[in-house]
Design a protein around this motif. Structure first.
Motif, PDB file in Angstrom:
ATOM      1  N   UNK A  63      24.120  17.168  65.491  1.00 58.39           N
ATOM      2  CA  UNK A  63      23.854  17.361  64.066  1.00 58.39           C
ATOM      3  C   UNK A  63      25.024  18.042  63.377  1.00 58.39           C
ATOM      4  N   UNK A  64      25.585  19.083  64.021  1.00 63.43           N
ATOM      5  CA  UNK A  64      26.696  19.806  63.412  1.00 63.43           C
ATOM      6  C   UNK A  64      27.949  18.960  63.262  1.00 63.43           C
ATOM      7  N   UNK A  65      28.196  18.073  64.224  1.00 63.25           N
ATOM      8  CA  UNK A  65      29.381  17.216  64.149  1.00 63.25           C
ATOM      9  C   UNK A  65      29.160  16.002  63.256  1.00 63.25           C
ATOM     10  N   UNK A  66      27.958  15.433  63.299  1.00 65.70           N
ATOM     11  CA  UNK A  66      27.679  14.214  62.537  1.00 65.70           C
ATOM     12  C   UNK A  66      27.650  14.451  61.036  1.00 65.70           C
ATOM     13  N   UNK A  67      27.385  15.677  60.612  1.00 65.77           N
ATOM     14  CA  UNK A  67      27.282  15.954  59.185  1.00 65.77           C
ATOM     15  C   UNK A  67      28.654  16.036  58.511  1.00 65.77           C
ATOM     16  N   UNK A  68      29.712  16.158  59.290  1.00 65.63           N
ATOM     17  CA  UNK A  68      31.040  16.392  58.709  1.00 65.63           C
ATOM     18  C   UNK A  68      31.498  15.297  57.747  1.00 65.63           C
ATOM     19  N   UNK A  69      31.367  13.999  58.062  1.00 64.25           N
ATOM     20  CA  UNK A  69      31.843  12.995  57.106  1.00 64.25           C
ATOM     21  C   UNK A  69      30.881  12.715  55.956  1.00 64.25           C
ATOM     22  N   UNK A  70      29.668  13.223  56.028  1.00 65.55           N
ATOM     23  CA  UNK A  70      28.664  12.879  55.014  1.00 65.55           C
ATOM     24  C   UNK A  70      29.055  13.352  53.616  1.00 65.55           C
ATOM     25  N   UNK A  71      29.506  14.604  53.426  1.00 62.25           N
ATOM     26  CA  UNK A  71      29.825  15.040  52.055  1.00 62.25           C
ATOM     27  C   UNK A  71      30.917  14.229  51.393  1.00 62.25           C
ATOM     28  N   UNK A  72      31.993  13.910  52.126  1.00 64.57           N
ATOM     29  CA  UNK A  72      33.079  13.207  51.440  1.00 64.57           C
ATOM     30  C   UNK A  72      32.774  11.728  51.252  1.00 64.57           C
ATOM     31  N   UNK A 172      23.135   4.286  51.708  1.00 67.68           N
ATOM     32  CA  UNK A 172      22.176   3.949  52.760  1.00 67.68           C
ATOM     33  C   UNK A 172      22.852   3.926  54.120  1.00 67.68           C
ATOM     34  N   UNK A 173      24.013   3.277  54.184  1.00 62.98           N
ATOM     35  CA  UNK A 173      24.734   3.199  55.450  1.00 62.98           C
ATOM     36  C   UNK A 173      25.249   4.568  55.896  1.00 62.98           C
ATOM     37  N   UNK A 174      25.610   5.424  54.945  1.00 70.90           N
ATOM     38  CA  UNK A 174      26.036   6.777  55.302  1.00 70.90           C
ATOM     39  C   UNK A 174      24.899   7.537  55.976  1.00 70.90           C
ATOM     40  N   UNK A 214      38.169   8.176  63.280  1.00 73.73           N
ATOM     41  CA  UNK A 214      38.743   6.845  63.080  1.00 73.73           C
ATOM     42  C   UNK A 214      37.871   5.922  62.226  1.00 73.73           C
ATOM     43  N   UNK A 215      36.580   5.962  62.408  1.00 76.31           N
ATOM     44  CA  UNK A 215      35.743   4.930  61.781  1.00 76.31           C
ATOM     45  C   UNK A 215      34.488   5.474  61.103  1.00 76.31           C
ATOM     46  N   UNK A 216      34.588   6.531  60.321  1.00 79.58           N
ATOM     47  CA  UNK A 216      33.381   6.974  59.608  1.00 79.58           C
ATOM     48  C   UNK A 216      32.940   5.972  58.546  1.00 79.58           C
TER      49      UNK A 216
END
Length: 432
Positions: A63-72, A172-174, A214-216
Motif C-alpha cells: 500500500x505504501x509503495x503503490x500509492x506513490x504514483x497515484x497523486x501525480x 479508472x485505470x489509475x 518504468x510503467x506507471x
C-alpha cells in the motif's frame, strides 16, 4: 410603445410548475447509496483477498509503495480536464470503481479462468501465459470500461468529448493499477521475507522499478484508448447510433490488444520486454499525450469561437470570449476575485462561471454541427441562468484578466476579439 428590458431575462428553471413523483428506486439518494454500498463491499473483499495473499505486513508495504504514483497521475488527468472540469464525484467514482469493483472482477475472473485452463490442459505454465496474454486483457479492460460506460450513460452532461473520455478512463485505470500494484508489491515483499533478500537486488525493488518507475502509465494508457472511443462517440449525433456503438467497441478492442501485447512481451525472448517498452509503449504514450494536449487546445479555440454569439445577445461581456479561451487569463481572474471580492468563495464562483461558459460554448458547437441532443434548449437555458447569477463577480474579474494578459496588437492588425483597447464603459448590452 413597449419598453425593452434593460437586460436579457434569465430563463425560468426547468420543470417550473410541474410536479414529478419518481418511484423510490429512481431517487438520487437510493442510487448513490446502492452504488456506494457496492463499491465499499468490493473494497472490503479486495482488502481481505490481498491480505490473505500477502499478509498484513506485505499489505502495508504494498500500500505504501503503490500509492506513490497515484497523486501525480491524478494531477495530470485533472490538469488535462481544466478547460471544462468535470465534477469531483465522477472522478471519485471512477477511481473507486477501478480500485474496488474492476479489481475484484479481475482477480476473481482471472484466477478462475487460469485454474480452469490449467485443469483442462494439464499445463500450468501454458495456462499462466494464456491467462496473462488473453484472459487478463479482456477481463481487465472490460471491467475498467464499465466505469466509462456508466458515466457516459448516466452523467451524459458531464461527458461531452474526447478529453472527458480520457480523464474518466485514465482515473479508472489509475485506481485499478493502484490495487494491482498493492498485490504485486506485497507478494514480492513476502517472497523477499522468505528468501532473506534485501536491498536493490530484492524482488520488491525489481517489482517497484518495473511497475512504479518504468510503467506507471501502462494501465492508464490501455484504458484511455477506450475512453477516446467513448469521447468520439459523445461528439456524434444521436441519430448516428451505429457510430456511437462501434467507436467505443473499437476503442475497447484496441485497449485489449495493446494490453495483450504488453503482457506478452516477456514471451518474445530475453529482450522482448525492452523492445515492446521502447518500441511501442513509450511512443504510444507520447502520441496519446500529444493528442490529449492538442485536444485541450482545440477546446480553448472552440470557446473563443462560439461565445461571441452570446456577447452579441448581451449575456456575456465583450472581453469574456478572449479571457475564457486562455487558461492563464482564467487563473488570473480567479486570483483577482479571491483578492478583491471575498476570498476563496469568490474564486470558486468565478471558476463555476468559467466552467458554465465553457459548457455553453461546447453545447453551441454541437448544435451548430447538427449534433444537438434533445435537451439542447433546456441545457442552454440552465447554463445562461447560472452565468447571469454569477455575473456580478465573474465579469469584472474576467475583464481585468483580459486587460492583463492580452498582448498589444501590432499596428494596423485587427485586435483579437474582445481586446480591451480602452477602459471598459459601463456594460449595456443594447448600447448602439
Amino acid at each position: 410603445m413597449a419598453t425593452r428590458a434593460p437586460y436579457p431575462t434569465p430563463p425560468a428553471g426547468p420543470g417550473d410548475g410541474l410536479l414529478h413523483h419518481p418511484h423510490w428506486w429512481q431517487r438520487g439518494w437510493v442510487r448513490y447509496g446502492a452504488l456506494t454500498t457496492l463499491l465499499a463491499l468490493s473494497g472490503l473483499v479486495i482488502l481481505a483477498l490481498v491480505r490473505r495473499q500477502t499478509g498484513t505486513e506485505g499489505l502495508l508495504v504494498g500500500l505504501g509503495l503503490a500509492v506513490l504514483p497515484v497523486p501525480w497521475l491524478t494531477a495530470a488527468f485533472r490538469w488535462l480536464d481544466r478547460v471544462e472540469p468535470g465534477p469531483w464525484r465522477n472522478l471519485v467514482f471512477a477511481f473507486a470503481w477501478g480500485a474496488c469493483a474492476a479489481a475484484l472482477v479481475a482477480i476473481i475472473a482471472n484466477s478462475f479462468a487460469t485454474r480452469w485452463i490449467a485443469t483442462a490442459t494439464a499445463d500450468p505454465a501454458g495456462a499462466d501465459t494464456l491467462g496473462a496474454t488473453v484472459i487478463a486483457p479482456v477481463v481487465e479492460e472490460s471491467a475498467k470500461a464499465a466505469a466509462v460506460l456508466l458515466v457516459f450513460l448516466f452523467r451524459r452532461r458531464d461527458f461531452s468529448g474526447i478529453v472527458d473520455g480520457v480523464v474518466i478512463a485514465g482515473i479508472t485505470a489509475t485506481g485499478f493499477a493502484f490495487t494491482e500494484n498493492i498485490l504485486y508489491l506485497g507478494t514480492a515483499f513476502g517472497t523477499d521475507q522468505l528468501s532473506g533478500d534485501r536491498g536493490i537486488a530484492s524482488v520488491t525493488a525489481a517489482t517497484f522499478f518495473v511497475r512504479i518507475v518504468m510503467s506507471p502509465f501502462a494501465h492508464p494508457l490501455f484504458t484511455v484508448l477506450t475512453g477516446i472511443g467513448f469521447g468520439i462517440a459523445a461528439l456524434s449525433g444521436e441519430r448516428q447510433r451505429l457510430r456511437r456503438v462501434l467507436l467505443p467497441l473499437g476503442g475497447l478492442l484496441l485497449a485489449m490488444s495493446t494490453h495483450a501485447l504488453w503482457n506478452g512481451s516477456s514471451t518474445f525472448g530475453p529482450y522482448g520486454f525492452f523492445a515492446v517498452y521502447g518500441g511501442f509503449m513509450v511512443p504510444a504514450f507520447a502520441l496519446l499525450t500529444w493528442l490529449a494536449i492538442w485536444t485541450r487546445q482545440r477546446e480553448l479555440r472552440t470557446v473563443r469561437a462560439e461565445l461571441p454569439a452570446y456577447v452579441l445577445a448581451g449575456w456575456l461581456g465583450p472581453a469574456e470570449p478572449f479571457a475564457l479561451g486562455s487558461m492563464r487569463a482564467r487563473r488570473m481572474a480567479r486570483e483577482y476575485a479571491r483578492h478583491h471580492f471575498g476570498g476563496r468563495p469568490a474564486a470558486r464562483a468565478v471558476a463555476r462561471y468559467e466552467a458554465c461558459a465553457t459548457s455553453l460554448a461546447f453545447l453551441r458547437h454541437q448544435g451548430r454541427k447538427g449534433r444537438a441532443r434533445a435537451d439542447f434548449v433546456l441545457r442552454e437555458q440552465e447554463l445562461l441562468a447560472e452565468l447571469w447569477r454569477l455575473r456580478g463577480l465573474a465579469r469584472p474579474a474576467l475583464e481585468y484578466a483580459a486587460r492583463a494578459t492580452v498582448a498589444a496588437p501590432v499596428h494596423g492588425a485587427p485586435p483579437p476579439y474582445g481586446y480591451p483597447a480602452a477602459p471598459y464603459p459601463a456594460y449595456n448590452p443594447y448600447r448602439t
